[in-house]
Write a protein that holds these residues in place. Sequence first.
Motif, PDB file in Angstrom:
ATOM      1  N   SER A 170      15.738 -13.511  13.107  1.00  0.00           N
ATOM      2  CA  SER A 170      14.842 -12.815  12.200  1.00  0.00           C
ATOM      3  C   SER A 170      13.480 -12.728  12.879  1.00  0.00           C
ATOM      4  O   SER A 170      12.879 -13.751  13.212  1.00  0.00           O
ATOM      5  CB  SER A 170      14.733 -13.579  10.881  1.00  0.00           C
ATOM      6  N   GLU A 171      13.037 -11.507  13.114  1.00  0.00           N
ATOM      7  CA  GLU A 171      11.754 -11.260  13.767  1.00  0.00           C
ATOM      8  C   GLU A 171      10.788 -10.719  12.716  1.00  0.00           C
ATOM      9  O   GLU A 171      11.137  -9.806  11.966  1.00  0.00           O
ATOM     10  CB  GLU A 171      11.916 -10.244  14.896  1.00  0.00           C
ATOM     11  N   VAL A 172       9.592 -11.262  12.660  1.00  0.00           N
ATOM     12  CA  VAL A 172       8.606 -10.828  11.672  1.00  0.00           C
ATOM     13  C   VAL A 172       7.418 -10.209  12.408  1.00  0.00           C
ATOM     14  O   VAL A 172       6.888 -10.798  13.352  1.00  0.00           O
ATOM     15  CB  VAL A 172       8.146 -12.001  10.785  1.00  0.00           C
ATOM     16  N   PHE A 173       7.031  -9.006  11.940  1.00  0.00           N
ATOM     17  CA  PHE A 173       5.926  -8.269  12.539  1.00  0.00           C
ATOM     18  C   PHE A 173       5.006  -7.759  11.437  1.00  0.00           C
ATOM     19  O   PHE A 173       5.457  -7.455  10.338  1.00  0.00           O
ATOM     20  CB  PHE A 173       6.429  -7.043  13.313  1.00  0.00           C
ATOM     21  N   ASN A 174       3.731  -7.626  11.756  1.00  0.00           N
ATOM     22  CA  ASN A 174       2.806  -6.878  10.924  1.00  0.00           C
ATOM     23  C   ASN A 174       2.792  -5.469  11.497  1.00  0.00           C
ATOM     24  O   ASN A 174       2.464  -5.286  12.672  1.00  0.00           O
ATOM     25  CB  ASN A 174       1.394  -7.479  10.951  1.00  0.00           C
ATOM     26  N   VAL A 175       3.182  -4.493  10.684  1.00  0.00           N
ATOM     27  CA  VAL A 175       3.259  -3.113  11.136  1.00  0.00           C
ATOM     28  C   VAL A 175       2.175  -2.310  10.437  1.00  0.00           C
ATOM     29  O   VAL A 175       2.063  -2.329   9.209  1.00  0.00           O
ATOM     30  CB  VAL A 175       4.651  -2.505  10.844  1.00  0.00           C
ATOM     31  N   LYS A 176       1.383  -1.605  11.239  1.00  0.00           N
ATOM     32  CA  LYS A 176       0.336  -0.736  10.697  1.00  0.00           C
ATOM     33  C   LYS A 176       0.864   0.697  10.698  1.00  0.00           C
ATOM     34  O   LYS A 176       1.456   1.144  11.682  1.00  0.00           O
ATOM     35  CB  LYS A 176      -0.938  -0.822  11.532  1.00  0.00           C
ATOM     36  N   TYR A 177       0.651   1.384   9.577  1.00  0.00           N
ATOM     37  CA  TYR A 177       1.152   2.744   9.404  1.00  0.00           C
ATOM     38  C   TYR A 177       0.008   3.757   9.506  1.00  0.00           C
ATOM     39  O   TYR A 177      -1.166   3.398   9.430  1.00  0.00           O
ATOM     40  CB  TYR A 177       1.871   2.862   8.058  1.00  0.00           C
ATOM     41  N   ALA A 178       0.368   5.026   9.648  1.00  0.00           N
ATOM     42  CA  ALA A 178      -0.617   6.111   9.774  1.00  0.00           C
ATOM     43  C   ALA A 178      -1.568   6.153   8.584  1.00  0.00           C
ATOM     44  O   ALA A 178      -2.716   6.574   8.718  1.00  0.00           O
ATOM     45  CB  ALA A 178       0.094   7.448   9.943  1.00  0.00           C
ATOM     46  N   SER A 179      -1.117   5.699   7.437  1.00  0.00           N
ATOM     47  CA  SER A 179      -1.963   5.679   6.235  1.00  0.00           C
ATOM     48  C   SER A 179      -3.076   4.640   6.331  1.00  0.00           C
ATOM     49  O   SER A 179      -3.987   4.636   5.522  1.00  0.00           O
ATOM     50  CB  SER A 179      -1.107   5.366   5.005  1.00  0.00           C
ATOM     51  N   GLY A 180      -2.970   3.744   7.311  1.00  0.00           N
ATOM     52  CA  GLY A 180      -3.933   2.656   7.448  1.00  0.00           C
ATOM     53  C   GLY A 180      -3.431   1.360   6.842  1.00  0.00           C
ATOM     54  O   GLY A 180      -3.996   0.292   7.070  1.00  0.00           O
ATOM     55  N   LYS A 181      -2.371   1.448   6.066  1.00  0.00           N
ATOM     56  CA  LYS A 181      -1.797   0.273   5.409  1.00  0.00           C
ATOM     57  C   LYS A 181      -1.041  -0.578   6.435  1.00  0.00           C
ATOM     58  O   LYS A 181      -0.384  -0.059   7.329  1.00  0.00           O
ATOM     59  CB  LYS A 181      -0.841   0.738   4.312  1.00  0.00           C
ATOM     60  N   THR A 182      -1.133  -1.892   6.283  1.00  0.00           N
ATOM     61  CA  THR A 182      -0.400  -2.827   7.129  1.00  0.00           C
ATOM     62  C   THR A 182       0.548  -3.627   6.244  1.00  0.00           C
ATOM     63  O   THR A 182       0.147  -4.129   5.194  1.00  0.00           O
ATOM     64  CB  THR A 182      -1.357  -3.780   7.868  1.00  0.00           C
ATOM     65  N   GLU A 183       1.797  -3.710   6.676  1.00  0.00           N
ATOM     66  CA  GLU A 183       2.806  -4.476   5.930  1.00  0.00           C
ATOM     67  C   GLU A 183       3.520  -5.433   6.865  1.00  0.00           C
ATOM     68  O   GLU A 183       3.729  -5.124   8.031  1.00  0.00           O
ATOM     69  CB  GLU A 183       3.860  -3.540   5.324  1.00  0.00           C
ATOM     70  N   GLN A 184       3.906  -6.572   6.312  1.00  0.00           N
ATOM     71  CA  GLN A 184       4.732  -7.501   7.071  1.00  0.00           C
ATOM     72  C   GLN A 184       6.181  -7.047   6.967  1.00  0.00           C
ATOM     73  O   GLN A 184       6.683  -6.793   5.870  1.00  0.00           O
ATOM     74  CB  GLN A 184       4.568  -8.925   6.556  1.00  0.00           C
ATOM     75  N   THR A 185       6.822  -6.902   8.112  1.00  0.00           N
ATOM     76  CA  THR A 185       8.178  -6.382   8.173  1.00  0.00           C
ATOM     77  C   THR A 185       9.092  -7.391   8.839  1.00  0.00           C
ATOM     78  O   THR A 185       8.754  -7.949   9.890  1.00  0.00           O
ATOM     79  CB  THR A 185       8.210  -5.060   8.984  1.00  0.00           C
TER      80      THR A 185
END
Length: 134
Positions: free
Chosen positions: A101-116
């Motif tokens: 299980s790999e956990v990343f913080n992903v930033k999207y074009a909207s500017g929002k960042t989510e932990q994935t």
Amino acid sequence: MKKLLSFLMFTAVLAVFASCGKSEPRAVAEKALQCAIDEDYRGYFDCVYFPADKQEQKEAYVSMIEEKVKKAKEKGQKNDKQPVSYEFVSEQVHEEEGTASEVFNVKYASGKTEQTNVDMKKEEDGHWYLVNKK
């Protein structure tokens, strides 16, 4: 001197090829995320496990996504859910079970960042792949 230089070059090239063949869960997850950022959908789906009898399904996914993205760009639509960057957070590898299980913080074009959370599985070929949930 030329023989020594040739030997060193051969050793360096061999080391590069050996490291490229190694499949680690984090490296595969990062490759998949980078492919998503680069809109390389074929590269992304190469990181997802599809059995030999499901290769047509894989090709259908790639074609479908590429077509959708192409049409959206032609219409000038912006995809706010397009990832633009990622940062590694943590990793849990269970070698004996062949899962990770790999956990990343992903930033999207909207500017929002989510932990994935990226679930990985080591397949019979010895390589790690993203879990195909469909």
